[in-house]
Design an enzyme around this catalytic site. Structure first.
Site, PDB file in Angstrom:
ATOM      1  N   PHE A 173       4.975  -2.889   2.670  1.00  0.00           N
ATOM      2  CA  PHE A 173       4.565  -4.072   1.898  1.00  0.00           C
ATOM      3  C   PHE A 173       5.725  -4.496   0.974  1.00  0.00           C
ATOM      4  O   PHE A 173       6.412  -3.646   0.420  1.00  0.00           O
ATOM      5  CB  PHE A 173       3.339  -3.679   1.080  1.00  0.00           C
ATOM      6  N   ASP A 231       0.970   4.938   0.027  1.00  0.00           N
ATOM      7  CA  ASP A 231       0.323   3.734  -0.487  1.00  0.00           C
ATOM      8  C   ASP A 231      -0.975   3.544   0.298  1.00  0.00           C
ATOM      9  O   ASP A 231      -0.946   3.320   1.513  1.00  0.00           O
ATOM     10  CB  ASP A 231       1.252   2.520  -0.320  1.00  0.00           C
ATOM     11  N   TYR A 289      -9.016  -3.680  -5.602  1.00  0.00           N
ATOM     12  CA  TYR A 289      -9.654  -4.993  -5.422  1.00  0.00           C
ATOM     13  C   TYR A 289      -9.795  -5.376  -3.958  1.00  0.00           C
ATOM     14  O   TYR A 289     -10.284  -6.447  -3.639  1.00  0.00           O
ATOM     15  CB  TYR A 289      -8.899  -6.090  -6.192  1.00  0.00           C
ATOM     16  N   LYS A 290      -9.344  -4.513  -3.045  1.00  0.00           N
ATOM     17  CA  LYS A 290      -9.486  -4.809  -1.616  1.00  0.00           C
ATOM     18  C   LYS A 290     -10.813  -4.214  -1.130  1.00  0.00           C
ATOM     19  O   LYS A 290     -11.857  -4.726  -1.485  1.00  0.00           O
ATOM     20  CB  LYS A 290      -8.256  -4.310  -0.871  1.00  0.00           C
ATOM     21  N   ARG A 346      -4.891 -12.487  10.486  1.00  0.00           N
ATOM     22  CA  ARG A 346      -5.289 -11.148  10.048  1.00  0.00           C
ATOM     23  C   ARG A 346      -6.755 -11.171   9.618  1.00  0.00           C
ATOM     24  O   ARG A 346      -7.169 -12.008   8.829  1.00  0.00           O
ATOM     25  CB  ARG A 346      -4.388 -10.754   8.878  1.00  0.00           C
TER      26      ARG A 346
HETATM   27  C1  LIG Z   1      -2.173  -5.202  -1.831  1.00  0.00           C
HETATM   28  C2  LIG Z   1      -1.023  -4.269  -1.842  1.00  0.00           C
HETATM   29  C3  LIG Z   1      -0.260  -4.075  -3.000  1.00  0.00           C
HETATM   30  C4  LIG Z   1      -0.570  -4.889  -4.222  1.00  0.00           C
HETATM   31  O1  LIG Z   1       0.183  -4.603  -5.357  1.00  0.00           O
HETATM   32  P1  LIG Z   1      -0.253  -5.321  -6.723  1.00  0.00           P
HETATM   33  O2  LIG Z   1       0.594  -4.740  -7.757  1.00  0.00           O
HETATM   34  O3  LIG Z   1      -1.718  -5.056  -6.917  1.00  0.00           O
HETATM   35  O4  LIG Z   1      -0.042  -6.787  -6.560  1.00  0.00           O
HETATM   36  C5  LIG Z   1       0.764  -3.141  -2.945  1.00  0.00           C
HETATM   37  N1  LIG Z   1       1.031  -2.439  -1.817  1.00  0.00           N
HETATM   38  C6  LIG Z   1       0.301  -2.626  -0.683  1.00  0.00           C
HETATM   39  C7  LIG Z   1       0.606  -1.827   0.536  1.00  0.00           C
HETATM   40  C8  LIG Z   1      -0.735  -3.554  -0.661  1.00  0.00           C
HETATM   41  O5  LIG Z   1      -1.422  -3.750   0.447  1.00  0.00           O
END
Ligand SMILES: *Cc1c(COP(=O)(O)O)cnc(C)c1O
Length: 411
Positions: A124, A196, A221-222, A370
């Protein structure tokens, strides 16, 4: 087509999680396939927010701090149950990006003298940027390798690797990596691993303690439905807790937060990972959101999730075969998370056409549609109907409709 519909009806009639849908406030007439980006509102959240504002804050004022201060560890333990983590190994607070930075730098400090931070080339974006920053700060070379090659890479040149940074589930393709296997490969090479879990927590069972994972972070939040901006979590293996030398040495991770010596002394155990004042209002929303998972077996979630994603791919095969879609997500259940990605040159327009048809998914540039599947509120009938809508949209060429508004990749 009607065979698919009757198959969907059979699967729904047999669904042991059918009762959990009413735990969410879902808008009428919308099929929500984007809970992997932002989960919907659990029913308990509005009341909890009202109480937090009027009661705990409004009436309680500063007297509420002792209760609020307990939340990072209390909710950490509740999330820990979903991670296969014993009590006292997880803390909630700050954003995922902050926690990733904290975890990567802390991990590197556990392996002084090694010069490489190994990260997934498809990680990511925020994970990649933070790996580069930590590399510059601590003098590490950041090496980007496909996660599929981690084990081989570690066998051959693992001696220089301090930290391995890996997503549990690829945010684009939905590929699920083997946490135990990669962790073991990292350990054989003498490295520590930072997972992660953003697209894994709440979507599938995890066994962090059993896999001897070093550090892990994830967002809430997911799949966990904590609400926009809800705090992230960090898991720290008990082996490392008392040695963890964090770059972010906030006063609430101090052994005595009200000490006036001016010298940082970390709290024992995982409590040192509480950095500063928690985002209390969003933490209270998360507290209420986690009730949804309280009596739910993650094995049941996994079984239904695989059924939903498998059925979705089956519908795509049958209804969309001639329309230029390629399934990018692994077919093998053991290798996929709870989302399915389709490649199509008109991904952008198709996702917008679907939105107009009240099916919410999202896209990732340049060409991926997606779709995320949360087993707690989706039905196979909705999955079938969503693929029918996609078929209707593409067959009518709606993706080329100039009237479709340009939208951001957030949806
Ligand atoms: C959604 C997501 C994030 C989000 O990071 P934020 O600091 O909450 O914006 C980070 N890493 C991965 C792999 C994600 O899917």
């Amino acid at each position: 087509m009607s065979t698919l519909l009757s198959r969907a009806e059979e699967l729904d009639a047999d669904d042991p999680l059918a009762h959990t849908r009413k735990r969410f406030l879902l808008p009428d007439g919308v099929t929500y396939l984007d809970g992997n980006s932002l989960g919907p509102v659990p029913v308990g959240v509005p009341g909890a927010m009202d109480d937090a504002v009027r009661g705990q804050w409004g009436e309680g004022l500063v007297r509420s701090w002792p209760d609020w201060m307990r939340l990072p560890l209390e909710l950490g333990d509740r999330i820990g149950r979903l991670l296969g983590a014993g009590a006292g190994n997880t803390v909630v607070g700050d954003s995922t990006s902050v926690q990733i930075f904290n975890a990567l730098a802390s991990a590197a400090r556990l392996r002084p003298g090694r010069g490489v931070l190994l990260t997934d080339v498809d990680h990511f974006p925020t994970d990649q940027y933070l790996a580069d920053s930590v590399g510059r700060l601590l003098g590490l070379t950041v090496r980007r390798v496909p996660a599929a090659e981690f084990s081989d890479h570690l066998r051959v040149s693992g001696g220089e690797v301090a930290v391995v940074a890996c997503p549990a589930v690829d945010y684009r393709t939905g590929q699920l990596w083997d946490i135990a296997e990669v962790t073991a490969a990292a350990h054989r090479a003498g490295a520590v691993v930072v997972w992660d879990l953003c697209h894994a927590v709440g979507a599938l069972p995890l066994e962090l303690d059993a896999a001897d994972v070093d550090l892990a972070v994830g967002c809430t939040y997911k799949y966990l439905n904590g609400g926009p901006g809800s705090p992230a979590f960090i898991y720290v293996n008990p082996r490392h807790q008392d040695r963890l030398d964090q770059p972010l040495t906030g006063w609430l991770g101090h052994a005595e937060p009200f000490s006036t010596t001016g010298t940082y002394r970390p709290a024992p155990g995982v409590a040192r990972a509480v950095i500063g004042t928690p985002p209390v209002l969003s933490t209270v929303a998360l507290q209420a959101a986690l009730d949804v998972y309280e009596d739910v077996s993650m094995d049941a979630v996994r079984t239904k999730s695989l059924s939903l994603t498998g059925f979705f791919m089956g519908c795509v095969d049958e209804l969309l075969a001639e329309w230029g879609f390629a399934v990018v997500t692994p077919r093998r259940g053991a290798r996929r998370g709870s989302q399915v990605a389709l490649r199509h040159p008109d991904a952008y327009g198709l996702v917008q056409a679907l939105l107009r048809r009240r099916v919410i998914g999202d896209m990732r540039p340049p060409d991926l549609l997606r779709f995320g599947f949360n087993a707690l509120y989706l039905t196979h009938r909705e999955v079938y109907a969503a693929v029918r809508e996609l078929h209707a949209a593409v067959a009518a060429g709606e993706q080329h409709d100039p009237g479709l508004a340009r939208r951001s990749p957030f949806g």
